[in-house]
Design an enzyme around this catalytic site. Structure first.
Site, short mmCIF file in Angstrom:
data_model
loop_
_atom_site.label_atom_id
_atom_site.label_comp_id
_atom_site.label_asym_id
_atom_site.label_seq_id
_atom_site.Cartn_x
_atom_site.Cartn_y
_atom_site.Cartn_z
N HIS A 162 6.17 6.18 -2.70
CA HIS A 162 7.52 6.77 -2.73
C HIS A 162 7.47 8.11 -3.00
O HIS A 162 8.19 9.03 -2.74
CB HIS A 162 8.02 5.96 -3.92
CG HIS A 162 8.07 4.42 -3.85
ND1 HIS A 162 8.23 3.74 -4.78
CD2 HIS A 162 8.39 3.77 -2.75
CE1 HIS A 162 8.10 2.33 -4.36
NE2 HIS A 162 8.46 2.35 -3.15
N CYS A 213 0.89 -1.26 -0.06
CA CYS A 213 -0.04 0.12 -0.08
C CYS A 213 0.79 1.15 0.04
O CYS A 213 2.02 1.19 0.25
CB CYS A 213 -0.98 0.02 1.42
SG CYS A 213 -0.12 0.32 2.73
N ALA A 257 2.90 1.84 3.09
CA ALA A 257 4.10 0.88 3.15
C ALA A 257 5.23 1.73 2.20
O ALA A 257 6.48 1.65 2.55
CB ALA A 257 3.80 -0.31 2.46
N ARG A 302 11.26 -4.76 6.83
CA ARG A 302 12.10 -4.64 5.86
C ARG A 302 13.55 -4.43 6.35
O ARG A 302 13.64 -3.60 7.20
CB ARG A 302 11.86 -3.32 5.07
CG ARG A 302 12.49 -3.11 3.83
CD ARG A 302 11.80 -2.06 2.96
NE ARG A 302 12.25 -1.64 1.94
CZ ARG A 302 13.11 -0.26 1.98
NH1 ARG A 302 13.36 0.32 2.89
NH2 ARG A 302 13.56 0.06 0.66
#
Ligand code: CFM
Length: 590
Positions: free
Chosen positions: A210, A77, A80, A111
């Site tokens: 991002h 998503c 994330a 991560r």
């Protein structure tokens, strides 16, 4: 390939691609087979996302569009992509998730963006998990007060230099103004505090996150400190997140060459490094998908040029080092780079040769993220393995077809949802790193700035490209290609392995790594050998090798013992079931 000679070594074709030992199916036929199960509307959409490659003129691929509900996707998503991927790795600021506890919990150390405390900077907050833990009451009456209290509490406990706040889905739905809360907290506490509207639903995948993260990092951190590092040949490494220690290998190699890294965005990075990264002289972009926005904005505002590079694969690392050397155009630096390449290759070559003997002709398929599915093909090629199919989870057309298609990408409603920030040259601090003449000379010598050719031009003709692969397509792929290894993530690792094919996780590296530069390449080759040449896979008979079992074929053996048993159990459950309310209430009929 270990050397850069033009004649391909044994096992490679005239175009330099490894020759697979097993015959490969026709990719168009595989594509048709994958698509045929879908209903017409779904098929029309998936048809655009599954293509046979043509490296000379890459076909237009459907990318960065919504996944059809019901298809099992690997995507994540927007939250994330923002909190987890781009900003999460900054180790000395606090990351507070505004939302229910799950979003925070599942982004807590999942991560592998490693960070280690430095002697002069012993702070590492990454092991903490911070959330406002929204409850029903906060959803109904608003969570702003709770957020303000959480920021104060976190500040009192940790006294950080900065705090970042991340919005989850419910925050956007109820309309909490996280930015106002952050502004107020910033004024109250006197440290840098900023929020992100990165609600999970904001885009079609983590890719939207991002972009939102790039905007926020640029607005709130980059440019706060104008004090440049003293070293010569300063670069930033962009789009490198230190998964499994990758950034550390790159750092070590660059240091050997005499190249100084001002900041790695955002692998093992401190707040201070981000605030001064605009003082560096070159941005070297590794993962184009997650950070091209930052590279563009830094160039526009501060005049830092950017180039695309790749430190995955021996040949690619060599090319990238030479490109950096060429940019700085310094004889001593260039000589030193050549010395380092020679040393590193002398150490790597024996490993590469030994592993190539054991891996030559094997095949791989790769479905991951927005950059690795391209870059890792080079590591396979290094040891004579061919990538028979590959695709990204969430990349855009430019990551497949190259940046030349940027003007022709249609902006849809989902992309319009993401803020494009207006950036202008800084009146005082914009300083071009090269004169126009120097730039022209570099370009004339074949040097490409701000360019990325994408995955397709470096992939063999007819290779099957699959965007946002579904589980159904993955199963068909295994059945028809029978690749020797698949690189993917945790969501489909065990589905793949149950079908008898080893699966290397390319997100987390399955607890392994690092895999960048020459040292990492050696690790990866050995890992491939370990995974592919183990005998364990021969102990599994994958379902596609077994004859179909009529007793479990639903809809076929309607009177089979299995189906009968299922029917009886369901009938028994239905009989025993009583509506809760009716059972508790007085008998209406009595
Ligand atoms: Fe870039 Fe990444 Fe990737 Fe990515 Fe990612 Fe990742 Fe990835 Mo997982 S930033 S696009 S959002 S290289 S977390 S370090 S491995 S999907 S291919």
């Amino acid at each position: 390939m270990s050397d850069l000679s033009t004649t391909p070594p044994e096992g490679y074709d005239s175009e330099g691609y490894p020759i697979p030992t097993a015959t490969q199916p026709d990719s168009e036929a595989v594509r048709a087979e994958m698509l045929k199960i879908y209903p017409p509307k779904t098929r029309r959409k998936r048809e655009k996302q599954l293509l046979a490659n043509n490296p000379e003129t890459p076909p237009e691929i459907g990318a960065n569009t919504r996944t059809i509900p019901g298809i099992i996707t690997q995507r994540g998503c927007t939250y994330a992509g923002c909190r987890g991927v781009v900003i999460g790795p900054i180790h000395d600021i606090l990351h507070i998730t505004h939302g229910p506890v799950g979003c925070s919990y599942y982004s807590w150390l999942t991560r592998r963006n490693l960070a280690r405390p430095k002697p002069d900077q012993p702070i590492n907050f990454l092991q903490y998990c911070m959330t406002t833990d929204m409850q029903e009451e906060d959803i109904v009456f608003g969570g702003e007060k709770k957020l303000a209290a959480a920021i104060r509490e976190a500040y009192a406990m940790f006294k950080p230099k900065a705090i970042a706040v991340y919005s989850t889905c419910p925050v956007g739905l109820i309309g909490d103004d996280v930015h106002a809360v952050c502004r107020q907290a910033k004024a109250e506490l006197g440290i840098n505090i900023f929020g992100f509207s990165c609600e999970g639903y904001k885009g079609v995948s983590q890719s939207a996150g991002h972009h939102i993260a790039n905007n926020g990092v640029f607005k709130h951190m980059v440019g706060l400190n104008d004090e440049a590092d003293k070293e010569k040949f300063r670069i930033n490494v962009l789009g490198e997140y230190n998964i499994g220690g990758d950034a550390w290998e790159i750092d070590t190699l660059l240091k050997k060459c005499g190249i100084h890294v001002t900041a790695t965005l955002s692998g093992d990075i401190s707040y201070e490094q981000i605030t001064k990264c605009h003082t560096s002289d070159l941005n070297v972009v590794l993962c184009h998908r997650s950070i091209n926005y930052m590279a563009e904005m830094m160039e526009t505002k501060f005049g830092v040029p950017w180039i695309k590079a790749n430190f995955t694969g021996a040949e690619q690392t060599t090319k990238s080092l030479r490109k950096i050397g060429k940019y700085f155009d310094d004889k001593q630096l260039i000589d030193r780079i050549e010395e380092v390449i020679a040393q590193e290759m002398a150490a790597l070559r024996p490993v590469q040769e030994a592993m190539r003997k054991r891996l030559q002709g094997k095949t791989a398929a790769m479905f991951v993220g927005g950059s690795r599915a391209h870059h890792y093909q080079h590591l396979f090629k290094d040891v004579g393995m061919l990538t028979v199919s590959a695709g990204y989870e969430f990349a855009h057309r430019d990551d497949y077809e190259g940046r030349k298609v940027l003007p022709s990408i249609k902006i849809d409603a989902d992309s319009r949802n993401i803020e494009e920030i207006e950036v202008e040259a800084d009146p005082k601090r914009f300083s071009p790193r090269k004169t126009p003449e120097q730039l022209e000379a570099l370009k004339a010598g074949g040097f490409n700035f701000k360019d990325y050719d994408g995955m397709m031009v470096e992939m063999k003709k007819s290779t099957l490209v699959i965007d946002d692969i579904s589980h159904h397509e993955m199963e068909k792929l295994i059945e028809l290609y029978k690749p020797d290894i698949i690189c993917s993530g945790i969501k489909d690792k065990f589905v793949i392995e149950k079908l008898g094919v080893p699966c290397k996780q390319l997100h987390s590296y399955d607890y392994g790594g690092p895999y960048t530069v020459y040292t990492g390449a050696a690790n990866f080759y050995k890992e491939l050998d370990r995974m592919i040449n183990t005998k364990v896979w021969k102990l599994i008979t994958p379902s596609w090798k077994k004859p179909a079992d009529p007793t479990i074929a639903l809809g076929k053996g309607i009177d089979s013992p299995t189906n009968k048993a299922i029917r009886e159990t369901v009938a028994g459950m239905a009989k025993a079931w009583k509506p809760q309310k009716a059972a508790a209430a007085p008998d209406a009929e009595g």
